[in-house]
Write an enzyme that holds these catalytic residues in place. Structure first.
Site, PDB file in Angstrom:
ATOM      1  CG  ASP A  86      -0.481  -6.837  23.579  1.00  0.00           C
ATOM      2  OD1 ASP A  86      -1.629  -7.139  23.276  1.00  0.00           O
ATOM      3  OD2 ASP A  86      -0.056  -6.818  24.753  1.00  0.00           O
ATOM      4  CG  ASP A 287       1.594  -8.164  27.935  1.00  0.00           C
ATOM      5  OD1 ASP A 287       0.956  -8.196  26.859  1.00  0.00           O
ATOM      6  OD2 ASP A 287       1.040  -8.155  29.053  1.00  0.00           O
ATOM      7  CG  ASP A 291       0.767 -10.459  23.065  1.00  0.00           C
ATOM      8  OD1 ASP A 291      -0.160 -10.258  22.267  1.00  0.00           O
ATOM      9  OD2 ASP A 291       0.902  -9.840  24.135  1.00  0.00           O
TER      10      ASP A 291
END
Ligand code: ADP
Ligand code: MG
Length: 394
Positions: A86, A287, A291
């Site tokens: 990410d 994080d 996600d």
């Protein structure tokens, strides 16, 4: 396992040997050979190989700030071929700074302060890194108030009602989904995004009122960690909810060639499924709340320690720091642990393969067979303990 313990039991073994040694004649020979075979065939080392290595491996990982939720994940991680990472908060600090604010002509917004008041109030309850910076910045000029209504759209932004006005703060997708006319967006949005900035759009009562540009800084270790992952043979892909231009700018900066941008949390799961269908084992590093579904869907999910509780809960591995080097360490440790298990298994099989035929034809005394079995178990444990100090290099 119960059978293993019985045949290794020292007291039983001693009595068996004494009994066998007291006997004479053909019965004695066959009993001696039988007990030697039983002792040589004891699968203690085989049973010990995996748990011993996993316990030492997870312990070493924890000392390095990598917390595996179980041995299975440590074992699974060595198969990883694709690492999805990410962007916001994972590759970047997720602590952006506001660099530019632009007002568009909107009947109810006359000043930056007014725009910041509404945007800051709308973002008050959001945990997103962008929201935090907007609230912090707005608080310097005005006092944000609690919105009467608040709804968060993970990967898009927020919708809130502040002082009777509907406020949207987020990306283009959020505005489009709320039927805001986005045809006349100022051209500076493109320029800011090409420079790697994220642009939060603010719409009041379904009309664009302003643009807030924020620049996030890349974590110093991200570039080297990504290079290390690539050196380990991983395909590294950036998966971001942010727009294409900003994501490409950040990816270029850290040396990632594969970028998938403007993804919703569900899209991230779809990307994982796509790779899994091609029989790749996928690790996801993230994080945020956005996600969490992907962290749970991946073969191994790794959450950075600065992430949200939801992400840490959904992941299989929690990294204590914000550093992506933790991912590299986790993979290296997983590989070292699997190597150790294979070594111990090979050793145990070799030991059994050699000693059983010797014991069967009477060339191995039961006492020696017992000693060899104990030696083999100790070797397996010592091999696992070696993991504690072995050097992990990319
Ligand atoms: P990433 O996947 O890179 O971590 P996110 O999925 O968290 O990014 O967010 C994707 C995009 O959605 C952000 O770049 C931002 O434009 C927008 N966004 C998400 N949440 C918010 C919020 N609370 N306020 C403003 N914009 C937001
Ligand atoms: Mg994020």
């Amino acid at each position: 396992m119960r059978g293993v313990r019985t045949c290794c039991h020292p007291a039983l073994f001693r009595h068996l040997c004494l009994l066998v040694c007291c006997l004479e004649g053909p019965l004695s020979v066959s009993l001696q050979n039988t007990s030697a075979v039983l002792l040589a065939a004891c699968p203690c080392p085989l049973g010990l190989a995996t748990p011993a290595a996993l316990v030492v491996g997870t312990g070493r990982a924890a000392r390095q700030g990598v917390f595996f939720k179980g041995g299975v994940q440590l074992e699974q991680l060595h198969k990883t071929k694709v690492v999805l990472i990410d962007k916001t908060g994972t590759i970047t600090h997720g602590r952006p700074m506001i660099t530019d604010i632009l007002l568009t002509s909107h009947p109810s917004i006359q000043s930056q302060r007014q725009l910041l008041h509404l945007a800051g109030s709308a973002e008050l309850s959001s945990g997103h890194p962008l929201a935090r910076v907007i609230v912090e910045y707005a608080s310097q000029y005005t006092r944000p108030v609690d919105p009467t209504e608040f709804l968060s759209f993970p990967g898009q932004g927020v919708r809130a009602t502040v002082a009777g006005q509907q406020v949207l703060v987020g990306n283009l997708r959020l505005l489009k989904e709320h039927d805001v006319n986005v045809s006349g967006l100022p051209s500076c949005k493109d320029e800011w995004e090409k420079g790697g900035k994220t642009v939060a759009l603010v719409a009041i009562n379904r009309r664009i009122a302003g643009l807030i540009a924020v620049a996030d800084t890349i974590k110093p270790s991200s570039r080297s960690a990504i290079r290390h992952l690539q050196a380990l043979g991983m395909r590294v892909v950036m998966v971001s909810g942010d727009n294409v231009k900003t994501s490409n700018a950040v990816a270029r900066e850290v040396g990632i060639g594969d970028v998938l941008a403007e993804l919703t949390p569900e899209d991230k799961v779809r990307v994982i499924r796509h790779f899994q269908r091609q029989r790749y084992s996928v690790a996801m590093v993230g994080d945020g709340i956005n996600d969490a579904p992907a962290l749970a869907a991946a073969d191994v999910g790794l959450a950075v320690g600065t992430g949200t509780d939801v992400a840490l809960e959904a992941a299989d591995v929690a990294l204590i720091g914000a550093d992506l080097e933790g991912v590299v360490q986790a993979i290296l440790l997983s590989r070292a642990t699997m190597r150790c298990i294979v070594q111990s298994f090979s050793w145990a099989l070799l030991y059994n393969g050699i000693t059983i035929p010797f014991a069967a034809i009477g060339w191995l005394n039961p006492l020696l067979a017992g000693a060899a079995m104990a030696f083999s178990s100790v070797t397996v444990v010592l091999n696992a303990l070696r993991l504690k100090r072995s050097k992990l290099r990319v």
